[in-house]
Scaffold this motif. Structure first.
Motif, PDB file in Angstrom:
ATOM      1  N   TRP A 219     -22.412  -4.743  -3.014  1.00  4.80           N
ATOM      2  CA  TRP A 219     -22.185  -3.252  -3.223  1.00  4.80           C
ATOM      3  C   TRP A 219     -20.772  -3.514  -3.536  1.00  4.80           C
ATOM      4  O   TRP A 219     -20.482  -2.596  -4.327  1.00  4.80           O
ATOM      5  CB  TRP A 219     -21.429  -3.446  -1.136  1.00  4.80           C
ATOM      6  N   GLN A 220     -19.480  -5.020  -3.790  1.00  2.00           N
ATOM      7  CA  GLN A 220     -18.495  -5.276  -4.589  1.00  2.00           C
ATOM      8  C   GLN A 220     -19.515  -6.862  -4.450  1.00  2.00           C
ATOM      9  O   GLN A 220     -19.631  -7.796  -3.353  1.00  2.00           O
ATOM     10  CB  GLN A 220     -17.363  -5.287  -3.792  1.00  2.00           C
TER      11      GLN A 220
ATOM     12  N   GLY B  58     -19.954   0.785   3.575  1.00  2.00           N
ATOM     13  CA  GLY B  58     -18.271   0.229   3.545  1.00  2.00           C
ATOM     14  C   GLY B  58     -17.440  -0.280   4.890  1.00  2.00           C
ATOM     15  O   GLY B  58     -15.640  -0.592   5.363  1.00  2.00           O
TER      16      GLY B  58
ATOM     17  N   ASN C 231      -7.165   8.410  -0.297  1.00  2.75           N
ATOM     18  CA  ASN C 231      -7.438   7.266  -1.892  1.00  2.75           C
ATOM     19  C   ASN C 231      -6.139   7.043  -2.411  1.00  2.75           C
ATOM     20  O   ASN C 231      -6.214   5.547  -3.081  1.00  2.75           O
ATOM     21  CB  ASN C 231      -8.920   8.044  -3.174  1.00  2.75           C
TER      22      ASN C 231
ATOM     23  N   LYS D 168     -17.833  -8.426   7.859  1.00  4.81           N
ATOM     24  CA  LYS D 168     -16.787  -7.139   8.496  1.00  4.81           C
ATOM     25  C   LYS D 168     -17.939  -6.742   9.546  1.00  4.81           C
ATOM     26  O   LYS D 168     -19.191  -5.723   9.134  1.00  4.81           O
ATOM     27  CB  LYS D 168     -16.513  -6.581   7.424  1.00  4.81           C
TER      28      LYS D 168
ATOM     29  N   THR E   1     -12.285  -8.131   7.017  1.00  2.00           N
ATOM     30  CA  THR E   1     -12.386  -6.276   5.725  1.00  2.00           C
ATOM     31  C   THR E   1     -12.836  -6.730   4.035  1.00  2.00           C
ATOM     32  O   THR E   1     -13.204  -8.012   5.265  1.00  2.00           O
ATOM     33  CB  THR E   1     -10.838  -5.795   5.751  1.00  2.00           C
ATOM     34  N   ILE E   2     -13.444  -5.902   3.779  1.00  2.22           N
ATOM     35  CA  ILE E   2     -13.747  -6.493   2.255  1.00  2.22           C
ATOM     36  C   ILE E   2     -12.842  -6.385   1.776  1.00  2.22           C
ATOM     37  O   ILE E   2     -12.934  -7.763   1.111  1.00  2.22           O
ATOM     38  CB  ILE E   2     -14.768  -5.295   1.833  1.00  2.22           C
ATOM     39  N   GLU E   3     -11.939  -6.017   1.205  1.00  2.00           N
ATOM     40  CA  GLU E   3     -10.257  -6.123   0.569  1.00  2.00           C
ATOM     41  C   GLU E   3     -10.277  -7.604   1.797  1.00  2.00           C
ATOM     42  O   GLU E   3      -9.775  -7.093   2.901  1.00  2.00           O
ATOM     43  CB  GLU E   3     -10.115  -5.182   0.235  1.00  2.00           C
TER      44      GLU E   3
ATOM     45  N   PRO F 126     -10.470  -0.036  -5.161  1.00  2.07           N
ATOM     46  CA  PRO F 126      -9.736   1.015  -4.109  1.00  2.07           C
ATOM     47  C   PRO F 126      -9.140   1.360  -5.071  1.00  2.07           C
ATOM     48  O   PRO F 126      -8.520   0.263  -5.625  1.00  2.07           O
ATOM     49  CB  PRO F 126      -9.793  -0.984  -3.189  1.00  2.07           C
ATOM     50  N   GLY F 127      -8.542   2.330  -4.396  1.00  2.00           N
ATOM     51  CA  GLY F 127      -7.080   2.806  -4.968  1.00  2.00           C
ATOM     52  C   GLY F 127      -5.753   2.109  -4.860  1.00  2.00           C
ATOM     53  O   GLY F 127      -5.105   2.252  -6.159  1.00  2.00           O
ATOM     54  N   PRO F 128      -5.589   1.283  -3.982  1.00  2.00           N
ATOM     55  CA  PRO F 128      -4.080   0.668  -4.383  1.00  2.00           C
ATOM     56  C   PRO F 128      -4.816  -0.698  -5.826  1.00  2.00           C
ATOM     57  O   PRO F 128      -4.004  -1.268  -5.723  1.00  2.00           O
ATOM     58  CB  PRO F 128      -3.901   0.019  -2.856  1.00  2.00           C
TER      59      PRO F 128
ATOM     60  N   ARG G 161       0.918  -1.121   0.439  1.00  2.00           N
ATOM     61  CA  ARG G 161       0.441   0.087   0.052  1.00  2.00           C
ATOM     62  C   ARG G 161       0.833   1.779   0.105  1.00  2.00           C
ATOM     63  O   ARG G 161       0.666   2.057  -0.892  1.00  2.00           O
ATOM     64  CB  ARG G 161      -0.749   0.315   1.060  1.00  2.00           C
TER      65      ARG G 161
ATOM     66  N   HIS H  90      -7.359   9.231   5.415  1.00  2.92           N
ATOM     67  CA  HIS H  90      -6.626   7.424   5.186  1.00  2.92           C
ATOM     68  C   HIS H  90      -6.847   7.867   3.301  1.00  2.92           C
ATOM     69  O   HIS H  90      -8.279   7.976   3.017  1.00  2.92           O
ATOM     70  CB  HIS H  90      -7.944   6.932   5.453  1.00  2.92           C
TER      71      HIS H  90
HETATM   72  P1  XMP Z   1     -12.099  -2.563   3.608  1.00  2.00           P
HETATM   73  O1  XMP Z   1     -11.021  -3.535   2.949  1.00  2.00           O
HETATM   74  O2  XMP Z   1     -10.948  -2.029   4.527  1.00  2.00           O
HETATM   75  O3  XMP Z   1     -12.923  -2.094   2.812  1.00  2.00           O
HETATM   76  O4  XMP Z   1     -13.081  -3.451   3.995  1.00  2.00           O
HETATM   77  C1  XMP Z   1     -13.578  -0.967   2.758  1.00  2.00           C
HETATM   78  C2  XMP Z   1     -14.133  -0.546   1.293  1.00  2.00           C
HETATM   79  O5  XMP Z   1     -12.707   0.726   0.577  1.00  2.00           O
HETATM   80  C3  XMP Z   1     -12.388   0.102  -0.134  1.00  2.00           C
HETATM   81  N1  XMP Z   1     -10.591   0.146   0.279  1.00  2.00           N
HETATM   82  C4  XMP Z   1      -9.972   1.488  -0.514  1.00  2.00           C
HETATM   83  N2  XMP Z   1     -11.216   2.311  -1.088  1.00  2.00           N
HETATM   84  N3  XMP Z   1      -8.689   2.990  -1.002  1.00  2.00           N
HETATM   85  C5  XMP Z   1      -9.836   3.025  -1.610  1.00  2.00           C
HETATM   86  O6  XMP Z   1     -10.113   3.930  -2.410  1.00  2.00           O
HETATM   87  C6  XMP Z   1      -8.109   2.039  -0.080  1.00  2.00           C
HETATM   88  O7  XMP Z   1      -6.471   2.741   0.192  1.00  2.00           O
HETATM   89  C7  XMP Z   1      -8.953   1.295   0.129  1.00  2.00           C
HETATM   90  N4  XMP Z   1      -8.278   0.327   0.581  1.00  2.00           N
HETATM   91  C8  XMP Z   1     -10.333  -0.411   1.295  1.00  2.00           C
HETATM   92  C9  XMP Z   1     -12.977  -1.144  -0.115  1.00  2.00           C
HETATM   93  O8  XMP Z   1     -12.687  -1.440  -1.750  1.00  2.00           O
HETATM   94  C10 XMP Z   1     -14.207  -1.079   0.186  1.00  2.00           C
HETATM   95  O9  XMP Z   1     -15.118  -0.982  -0.913  1.00  2.00           O
END
Ligand code: XMP
Length: 513
Positions: free
Chosen positions: A433-434, A468, A348, A505, A509-511, A392-394, A296, A346
């Motif tokens: 959502w995803q 999210g 993007n 979650k 986490t989602i990712e 997600p950004g990454p 990241r 945090h």
């Molecule tokens: P997690 O994995 O934290 O993700 O449960 C929650 C939501 O955020 C998105 N996500 C990101 N979006 N930059 C983004 O723009 C990031 O670094 C990032 N990390 C997670 C993820 O796809 C989910 O919708």
């Protein structure tokens, strides 16, 4: 001038959710730290005051307090949790540590129907999160509702239009919360609900124009997702062609992403778009890296480098615009300079260096995803752009557990395309959502034809969520799962097993990274 509700932020995690609920009732609200509350409570546009919860104890010496004159403004006041406890202390009641702390869902019994509880069933569930409780009511107050361990779960002095709730009406886990807040805003404050998404758009456009000034230029980090697209639409209205969109192909994109973003952007924006081909650079930096946090950080750093270099092309480009949303802003209170300080965003792009030398333009940083979608529709963005699932950004890096080699990314890209195609072919993406594929890094033995295989497992991840921040896993139909499994294994060399991720979650986490 729009009627206004003032929300005093005592440091609750939920303050911004209160603002969001008030917006849902089409009422304009302003969030203020306690120190500025009295000054902000002046003005003929004020219809009511909401006092948020907070981590302090109302009886503690260092607890945040308001000047009592704020209660003489002649408008109704609703204290929530700590807000109610401060109200009681200020008016001569007493607050003390409760015998039992109360966290989570609790049964509420409405003692006095009508008013704040008009239309609410006599018994309903509410979300509690408190250790202290009101022990003695101030003169003029009476009990409106109670719970088993909190006799004064809702209180009021209808004559003076002062109310308190020990539970949180703003969280989704309080099903009648919207009704209670609506009763306060409409029945008690007399709001006429005149704040529309159009007004919100106008306000954001005005703020961006003011921040950027007459000759400033903005570099917009465009990801193709709804958030940065809406920021683009806001910037276009605010400063026209002084906004320059930059889309970075970092080698971590989904199949077809770059082409889709380019064509949708050109069809709907009059801004210039630069597509930066940086895949080699990103992947070279990621070679050999397996630690999720390092991945990241590297990606965030590379994004910043690209934006910096791009900004150098435009003389006045002192600004970097991003689609940061409220759930990305980790420390809520600080967003308003509230009592629990420290801003930690945090971003993007995965974290920005302190010496960025560019000022951030983040018009959506106090909004939630579904509000941004509504805003995007209002700004005339196409449904295909507004309704896209978040990415997600990454990028694929957080779904490619372990090292991001070009080969593994290609395997994941093809699996992800199949997952999307099969969900969409059956309309199973509706309300989800995803939905995506994860390359898990786990290898297992299989048999194909007459031969042994030893390849990776692909996980299907599909979740339902409102913002999210919390999420539930989704159970796709058997046909959908079967089609995905069969296509992935038959069409993609490198995957010999498909599994379904059934983790909510929290705790997951989602990712995956
Ligand atoms: P997690 O994995 O934290 O993700 O449960 C929650 C939501 O955020 C998105 N996500 C990101 N979006 N930059 C983004 O723009 C990031 O670094 C990032 N990390 C997670 C993820 O796809 C989910 O919708």
């Amino acid at each position: 001038m729009h009627e206004r509700i003032l929300i005093v932020d005592f440091g609750s995690q939920y303050t911004q959710l209160i603002a969001r609920r008030v917006r849902e009732h089409r009422v304009f609200s302003e969030v203020t730290p306690p120190a500025q509350a009295l000054a902000r409570s002046a003005g003929g546009d004020l219809r009511g005051i909401i006092l948020s919860g907070g981590p302090a104890s109302a009886y503690a010496a260092d607890a945040p307090r308001l000047p009592p004159e704020i209660l003489d403004r002649g408008v109704p006041v609703l204290g929530i949790c700590y807000g109610m406890q401060w109200l009681c202390e200020a008016l001569g009641g007493a607050v003390a540590p409760g015998e039992r702390r109360e966290f989570g869902a609790t049964d509420l019994e409405v003692v006095e129907a009508g008013g704040l509880f008009a239309g609410v069933p006599p018994r309903t569930r509410v979300w509690m999160s408190h250790g202290d409780r009101v022990e003695r009511l101030p003169t003029g107050f009476r009990r409106l509702a109670r719970s088993a361990s909190c006799p004064e779960a809702a209180i009021g002095d209808p004559e003076r239009r002062l109310y308190g709730l020990q539970f949180h009406p703003e969280v989704a886990h309080t099903p009648e919360g919207a009704t209670v807040l609506g009763n306060f805003l409409h029945g008690i404050c007399g709001c006429n609900h005149d704040w529309t998404p159009g007004d919100l758009a106008d306000e954001l456009v005005r703020q961006v124009a003011e921040q950027v000034g007459q000759d400033g230029e903005v570099v917009l980090g465009l990801s193709g997702g709804v958030d940065s697209s809406v920021v683009g639409a806001v910037c276009e209205r605010a400063i026209g062609r002084r906004c320059h969109a930059i889309f970075v192909d970092n080698g971590l994109l989904r199949a077809g992403e770059r082409e889709l973003v380019e064509s949708t952007f050109r069809d709907h924006f009059r801004l210039d778009l630069t597509v930066v081909d940086a895949a080699d650079r990103f992947l070279a930096r990621l070679a050999g890296v397996t630690d999720p946090e390092r991945k990241r950080k590297i990606i965030g750093h590379e994004f910043v480098e690209v934006f910096r270099r791009q900004a150098a092309r435009f003389a006045g480009a002192r600004f970097l615009a991003q689609g940061t949303l409220y759930p990305d802003v980790i420390e809520s209170v600080a967003a308003h300079g509230g009592p629990t300080a420290v801003i930690k965003s945090h971003h993007n792009v995965g974290g920005l260096p302190e010496d960025l030398e560019m000022e951030l333009v983040e018009p959506l940083r106090l909004l939630f995803k579904d509000e941004v979608r509504e805003l995007g529709r209002h700004l005339g963005l196409p449904e295909a752009m507004v309704a896209r699932q978040p990415f997600p950004g990454p990028g694929l890096a957080v779904r490619c557990v372990g090292e991001c080699t070009p080969e593994r990314l290609e395997i994941l890209r093809r699996a992800d395309r199949i997952v999307r195609e099969e969900f969409e072919a059956r309309g199973e993406q509706e309300g989800v959502w995803q939905y995506f594929a994860v390359l898990t890094g786990a290898r297992s033995v299989g048999v194909m034809g007459d031969g042994r295989t030893y390849e990776e497992a692909c996980a299907i991840r599909a979740v339902q969520s409102q913002d999210g921040m919390t999420a539930d896993w989704v159970y796709p139909s058997r046909e959908c799962l079967q089609a995905i499994a069969s296509r992935v294994i038959n069409e993609i060399q490198g995957i010999n097993r498909v599994v379904l991720d059934i983790t909510s979650k929290p705790p997951g986490t989602i990712e995956w990274e």
